[in-house]
Write a protein that holds these residues in place. Structure first.
Motif, PDB file in Angstrom:
ATOM      1  N   GLY A  52       0.811  -1.210   0.000  1.00 46.25           N
ATOM      2  CA  GLY A  52       0.000   0.000   0.000  1.00 46.25           C
ATOM      3  C   GLY A  52       0.837   1.250   0.000  1.00 46.25           C
ATOM      4  N   GLY A  53       1.973   1.213   0.711  1.00 50.37           N
ATOM      5  CA  GLY A  53       2.860   2.366   0.702  1.00 50.37           C
ATOM      6  C   GLY A  53       3.601   2.514  -0.613  1.00 50.37           C
ATOM      7  N   ALA A  54       4.061   1.385  -1.180  1.00 48.27           N
ATOM      8  CA  ALA A  54       4.824   1.441  -2.428  1.00 48.27           C
ATOM      9  C   ALA A  54       3.985   1.972  -3.581  1.00 48.27           C
ATOM     10  CB  ALA A  54       5.363   0.050  -2.763  1.00 48.27           C
ATOM     11  N   VAL A  55       2.708   1.590  -3.645  1.00 43.28           N
ATOM     12  CA  VAL A  55       1.883   2.060  -4.756  1.00 43.28           C
ATOM     13  C   VAL A  55       1.631   3.558  -4.646  1.00 43.28           C
ATOM     14  CG1 VAL A  55      -0.413   1.636  -3.746  1.00 43.28           C
ATOM     15  CG2 VAL A  55      -0.081   1.455  -6.219  1.00 43.28           C
ATOM     16  N   LEU A  56       1.535   4.070  -3.435  1.00 42.69           N
ATOM     17  CA  LEU A  56       1.379   5.506  -3.260  1.00 42.69           C
ATOM     18  C   LEU A  56       2.674   6.246  -3.597  1.00 42.69           C
ATOM     19  CD1 LEU A  56      -0.827   5.626  -0.050  1.00 42.69           C
ATOM     20  CD2 LEU A  56      -1.518   6.190  -2.373  1.00 42.69           C
ATOM     21  N   ASP A  57       3.806   5.616  -3.326  1.00 42.86           N
ATOM     22  CA  ASP A  57       5.078   6.209  -3.740  1.00 42.86           C
ATOM     23  C   ASP A  57       5.154   6.288  -5.257  1.00 42.86           C
ATOM     24  OD1 ASP A  57       6.360   6.771  -1.295  1.00 42.86           O
ATOM     25  OD2 ASP A  57       6.907   4.673  -1.047  1.00 42.86           O
ATOM     26  N   ALA A  58       4.693   5.254  -5.928  1.00 47.56           N
ATOM     27  CA  ALA A  58       4.701   5.263  -7.395  1.00 47.56           C
ATOM     28  C   ALA A  58       3.795   6.357  -7.942  1.00 47.56           C
ATOM     29  CB  ALA A  58       4.274   3.902  -7.931  1.00 47.56           C
ATOM     30  N   LEU A  59       2.687   6.590  -7.248  1.00 47.88           N
ATOM     31  CA  LEU A  59       1.760   7.642  -7.669  1.00 47.88           C
ATOM     32  C   LEU A  59       2.282   9.032  -7.339  1.00 47.88           C
ATOM     33  CD1 LEU A  59      -1.589   6.025  -6.491  1.00 47.88           C
ATOM     34  CD2 LEU A  59      -0.931   6.460  -8.862  1.00 47.88           C
ATOM     35  N   THR A  84      -0.980  13.262  -7.989  1.00 48.56           N
ATOM     36  CA  THR A  84      -0.310  12.078  -8.486  1.00 48.56           C
ATOM     37  C   THR A  84       0.438  12.405  -9.765  1.00 48.56           C
ATOM     38  OG1 THR A  84      -2.311  11.442  -9.668  1.00 48.56           O
ATOM     39  CG2 THR A  84      -1.993  10.518  -7.474  1.00 48.56           C
ATOM     40  N   ARG A  85       1.434  11.589 -10.083  1.00 47.11           N
ATOM     41  CA  ARG A  85       2.242  11.820 -11.269  1.00 47.11           C
ATOM     42  C   ARG A  85       1.379  11.706 -12.513  1.00 47.11           C
ATOM     43  NH1 ARG A  85       6.033   8.513  -8.226  1.00 47.11           N
ATOM     44  NH2 ARG A  85       7.620   9.901  -7.377  1.00 47.11           N
ATOM     45  N   LYS A  86       1.623  12.572 -13.444  1.00 46.33           N
ATOM     46  CA  LYS A  86       0.836  12.598 -14.663  1.00 46.33           C
ATOM     47  C   LYS A  86       0.974  11.286 -15.420  1.00 46.33           C
ATOM     48  CE  LYS A  86       0.127  15.309 -18.875  1.00 46.33           C
ATOM     49  NZ  LYS A  86       0.601  16.474 -19.666  1.00 46.33           N
ATOM     50  N   GLY A  87      -0.168  10.730 -15.812  1.00 46.69           N
ATOM     51  CA  GLY A  87      -0.178   9.524 -16.615  1.00 46.69           C
ATOM     52  C   GLY A  87       0.069   8.249 -15.853  1.00 46.69           C
ATOM     53  N   VAL A  88       0.032   8.279 -14.513  1.00 45.18           N
ATOM     54  CA  VAL A  88       0.227   7.083 -13.703  1.00 45.18           C
ATOM     55  C   VAL A  88      -1.104   6.713 -13.053  1.00 45.18           C
ATOM     56  CG1 VAL A  88       1.497   6.018 -11.809  1.00 45.18           C
ATOM     57  CG2 VAL A  88       2.616   7.715 -13.271  1.00 45.18           C
ATOM     58  N   GLU A  89      -1.521   5.483 -13.237  1.00 40.72           N
ATOM     59  CA  GLU A  89      -2.852   5.061 -12.784  1.00 40.72           C
ATOM     60  C   GLU A  89      -2.789   3.633 -12.238  1.00 40.72           C
ATOM     61  OE1 GLU A  89      -7.243   4.097 -14.765  1.00 40.72           O
ATOM     62  OE2 GLU A  89      -5.620   4.940 -15.976  1.00 40.72           O
ATOM     63  N   VAL A  90      -3.512   3.372 -11.153  1.00 38.89           N
ATOM     64  CA  VAL A  90      -3.605   2.024 -10.597  1.00 38.89           C
ATOM     65  C   VAL A  90      -4.804   1.315 -11.226  1.00 38.89           C
ATOM     66  CG1 VAL A  90      -3.774   0.625  -8.505  1.00 38.89           C
ATOM     67  CG2 VAL A  90      -2.615   2.843  -8.429  1.00 38.89           C
ATOM     68  N   VAL A  91      -4.540   0.158 -11.819  1.00 42.57           N
ATOM     69  CA  VAL A  91      -5.563  -0.561 -12.568  1.00 42.57           C
ATOM     70  C   VAL A  91      -6.114  -1.757 -11.801  1.00 42.57           C
ATOM     71  CG1 VAL A  91      -5.982  -1.937 -14.658  1.00 42.57           C
ATOM     72  CG2 VAL A  91      -4.629   0.177 -14.785  1.00 42.57           C
ATOM     73  N   ALA A  92      -5.254  -2.480 -11.061  1.00 41.57           N
ATOM     74  CA  ALA A  92      -5.699  -3.722 -10.435  1.00 41.57           C
ATOM     75  C   ALA A  92      -4.926  -4.011  -9.164  1.00 41.57           C
ATOM     76  CB  ALA A  92      -5.564  -4.884 -11.417  1.00 41.57           C
ATOM     77  N   CYS A 104      -6.433  -1.230   1.257  1.00 45.88           N
ATOM     78  CA  CYS A 104      -5.629  -0.638   0.192  1.00 45.88           C
ATOM     79  C   CYS A 104      -6.516   0.086  -0.816  1.00 45.88           C
ATOM     80  CB  CYS A 104      -4.820  -1.732  -0.499  1.00 45.88           C
ATOM     81  SG  CYS A 104      -3.670  -1.124  -1.746  1.00 45.88           S
ATOM     82  N   ALA A 105      -7.627  -0.548  -1.199  1.00 49.85           N
ATOM     83  CA  ALA A 105      -8.543   0.071  -2.160  1.00 49.85           C
ATOM     84  C   ALA A 105      -9.124   1.367  -1.600  1.00 49.85           C
ATOM     85  CB  ALA A 105      -9.661  -0.902  -2.521  1.00 49.85           C
ATOM     86  N   LYS A 106      -9.446   1.373  -0.322  1.00 51.55           N
ATOM     87  CA  LYS A 106      -9.983   2.578   0.319  1.00 51.55           C
ATOM     88  C   LYS A 106      -8.969   3.708   0.299  1.00 51.55           C
ATOM     89  CE  LYS A 106     -11.788   4.268   4.747  1.00 51.55           C
ATOM     90  NZ  LYS A 106     -12.115   3.895   6.160  1.00 51.55           N
ATOM     91  N   ASN A 107      -7.718   3.404   0.607  1.00 55.95           N
ATOM     92  CA  ASN A 107      -6.693   4.436   0.631  1.00 55.95           C
ATOM     93  C   ASN A 107      -6.373   4.960  -0.767  1.00 55.95           C
ATOM     94  OD1 ASN A 107      -6.373   4.398   3.428  1.00 55.95           O
ATOM     95  ND2 ASN A 107      -4.913   2.710   3.336  1.00 55.95           N
ATOM     96  N   LEU A 108      -6.434   4.093  -1.766  1.00 55.94           N
ATOM     97  CA  LEU A 108      -6.226   4.551  -3.133  1.00 55.94           C
ATOM     98  C   LEU A 108      -7.367   5.459  -3.586  1.00 55.94           C
ATOM     99  CD1 LEU A 108      -4.802   1.299  -4.731  1.00 55.94           C
ATOM    100  CD2 LEU A 108      -3.625   3.502  -4.552  1.00 55.94           C
ATOM    101  N   ALA A 109      -8.577   5.094  -3.219  1.00 58.55           N
ATOM    102  CA  ALA A 109      -9.716   5.942  -3.571  1.00 58.55           C
ATOM    103  C   ALA A 109      -9.582   7.319  -2.935  1.00 58.55           C
ATOM    104  CB  ALA A 109     -11.016   5.274  -3.144  1.00 58.55           C
ATOM    105  N   ALA A 110      -9.000   7.375  -1.733  1.00 56.55           N
ATOM    106  CA  ALA A 110      -8.847   8.646  -1.017  1.00 56.55           C
ATOM    107  C   ALA A 110      -7.891   9.594  -1.721  1.00 56.55           C
ATOM    108  CB  ALA A 110      -8.371   8.390   0.409  1.00 56.55           C
ATOM    109  N   GLY A 112      -7.730   9.665  -5.090  1.00 51.25           N
ATOM    110  CA  GLY A 112      -8.246   9.796  -6.450  1.00 51.25           C
ATOM    111  C   GLY A 112      -7.888   8.661  -7.378  1.00 51.25           C
ATOM    112  N   GLN A 113      -7.648   7.460  -6.812  1.00 52.08           N
ATOM    113  CA  GLN A 113      -7.278   6.299  -7.620  1.00 52.08           C
ATOM    114  C   GLN A 113      -8.179   5.101  -7.295  1.00 52.08           C
ATOM    115  OE1 GLN A 113      -4.843   5.685 -10.004  1.00 52.08           O
ATOM    116  NE2 GLN A 113      -4.370   7.863 -10.132  1.00 52.08           N
ATOM    117  N   PRO A 114      -9.479   5.218  -7.544  1.00 51.65           N
ATOM    118  CA  PRO A 114     -10.358   4.074  -7.274  1.00 51.65           C
ATOM    119  C   PRO A 114     -10.043   2.914  -8.210  1.00 51.65           C
ATOM    120  CG  PRO A 114     -11.531   5.749  -8.518  1.00 51.65           C
ATOM    121  CD  PRO A 114     -10.204   6.355  -8.146  1.00 51.65           C
ATOM    122  N   VAL A 115     -10.103   1.701  -7.685  1.00 54.92           N
ATOM    123  CA  VAL A 115      -9.849   0.502  -8.476  1.00 54.92           C
ATOM    124  C   VAL A 115     -11.148  -0.279  -8.601  1.00 54.92           C
ATOM    125  CG1 VAL A 115      -8.555  -1.664  -8.624  1.00 54.92           C
ATOM    126  CG2 VAL A 115      -7.453   0.393  -7.703  1.00 54.92           C
TER     127      VAL A 115
END
Length: 445
Positions: A52-59, A84-92, A104-110, A112-115
């Motif tokens: 969960g932390g790594a995906v937010l770092d990527a964003l 978030t970085r331009k053109g970077v999106e969480v898909v799955a 993890c899904a809740k934190n991504l939605a928070a 702006g990255q709903p899955v």
């Protein structure tokens, strides 16, 4: 790789940790099947605190408030979530447990990255379903370390660029698999980044570059430490099988996490390998044990280690790591040469008294490692950190096995080991905790 590659060049080692240098030198290659112009489409395998932390770092999102205990935060992050970085999106997303997936899904939605729910996969085969999504071109591997060699292989075979957390494996067969898959990634033109984030921090890169240029003269010896406090543990809950509890509490099972010398102290050993531009010939001796962390929740790992390594040229490296509360905390490295000494991070102290210190702070490596990897993908000049991750992982395994067995262990012999840690098949059922390794009776084979 049956024996250490002592002919590694400083250029190669530096490039694996400095994407900007590599981008300037490497030929332009586009990964097969990737439309990098359309952006970075992320698939996360392993949705716990680290994933969960790594995906937010990527964003590029600040998230200390979301994962306050994970250690995933940036030095210069603003309050709340940054753009978030331009053109970077969480898909799955893929995980074994629903609660971790939901968090993890809740934190991504928070941020702006709903899955989409249909792209949230559960089970031991969840990674296969995620990797089957064609648009994903950036996979983050944040499962417990035991599973990383297999998921790394599957991701590269599926044509995905990969960011893999450290360590890359928990045993020698896993290390050999990392090396083989790393070569496959290079052949396919795919990028591979690793969670040895200090290689991306300008403080280390500047200082170690000066050491490679001769600032310390001839290296004579070195030492490194990760002596800190006890880390998180998960108490077993009613209804959990052996396997579920162990995977949730993976830090305390050698078959899952490698023991803390491999899982945490790898950061320091990686800096030593990088600075010395080599891997050890052998672990000359090692000691360790369970003095404080002896309860059931502590599985079968040690709470302290001390290892002496021998590197080429007769260079001795003294290594310590400890996870015990109430003790002095020491985390860092020190390298000594005929002309002075350095902490490898931001200071060189020559014998002539002309101290050099880098006062500019680096941005946090947790974010930079993703920035450099994404930049390499978009440029068509993919970096590949699989070799250095495999070498540092094996360096740590070498020390663990010397301490577990009470014997000297050579790199060459260790790399030939066929011992694979963990069960032959995965299911949420019975799996007794393996016994604690006892020096004098335990044998490394």
């Amino acid at each position: 790789m049956a024996a250490p590659n002592h002919d590694l060049t400083r250029r190669r080692v530096l490039q694996t940790g400095a994407a900007a240098t590599l981008l300037a030198a490497a030929p332009r290659i586009h990964a097969a099947g990737d439309d990098v112009g359309a952006g970075i489409k992320i698939g996360l395998i392993g949705c716990g605190g680290r994933g969960g932390g790594a995906v937010l770092d990527a964003l590029g999102a600040a998230h200390k408030s979301i994962y306050p205990q994970s250690g995933y935060h940036t030095e210069d992050a603003a309050e709340g979530a940054r753009a978030t970085r331009k053109g970077v999106e969480v898909v799955a997303l893929a995980d074994l447990f629903q609660d971790r997936m939901d968090r993890c899904a809740k934190n991504l939605a928070a941020v702006g990255q709903p899955v989409a729910e249909e792209n949230q996969f559960l089970g031991f085969d969840a990674h296969e379903k995620l990797l089957a999504i064609p648009e994903i071109n950036y996979v983050i591997l944040a499962t417990p370390p035991h599973f990383r060699p297999a998921t790394f292989r599957a991701a590269i075979e599926a044509g995905k660029n990969v960011f893999m957390e450290k360590p890359g494996a928990v045993d020698a067969p896993g290390v050999r698999s990392l090396l083989e898959t790393g070569r496959l990634a290079a052949d396919k033109g795919l990028a591979v980044g690793a969670g040895t984030q200090r290689r991306h921090e300008s403080t280390y890169r500047d200082t170690i570059g000066r050491i490679h240029d001769g600032a310390l003269g001839e290296i004579t010896h070195a030492k490194c430490y990760w002596n800190g406090s006890e880390v998180w543990s998960i108490t077993r809950e009613p209804g959990w099988s052996d396997m579920e509890w162990q995977i949730r509490n993976w830090n305390y099972l050698t078959w899952l996490g490698g023991d803390h010398l491999v899982e945490q102290h790898i950061h320091n050993l990686d800096i030593i390998n990088w600075t010395l531009d080599a891997v050890p010939l052998r672990a000359v001796s090692g000691v360790g044990g369970r003095q404080v962390r002896t309860r059931e929740v502590h599985g079968n790992v040690y709470d302290h280690f001390a290892v002496e390594y021998e590197y080429p040229g007769g260079v001795s490296v003294f290594s310590q790591c400890r996870q015990i509360n109430g003790c002095r905390s020491v985390v860092g490295e020190e390298v000594y040469g005929t002309e002075g000494r350095s902490n490898c991070k931001n200071e060189i102290r020559p014998h002539d008294g002309k101290r050099w210190r880098r006062r500019e702070r680096s941005r946090a490596g947790h974010e930079l490692e993703h920035e450099h990897l994404i930049e390499s993908i978009r440029s068509g000049r993919p970096i590949n950190e699989a070799p250095s991750l495999a070498e540092s992982t094996m360096t740590a395994i070498l020390g663990r096995e010397a301490a577990y067995s009470g014997q000297q262990v050579t790199w060459e012999d260790a790399m030939k080991s066929e011992t694979r840690l963990g069960p032959a098949e995965y299911a949420l059922g019975d799996h007794p905790v393996p016994p604690v390794a006892m020096p004098g009776t335990y044998r490394f084979t």
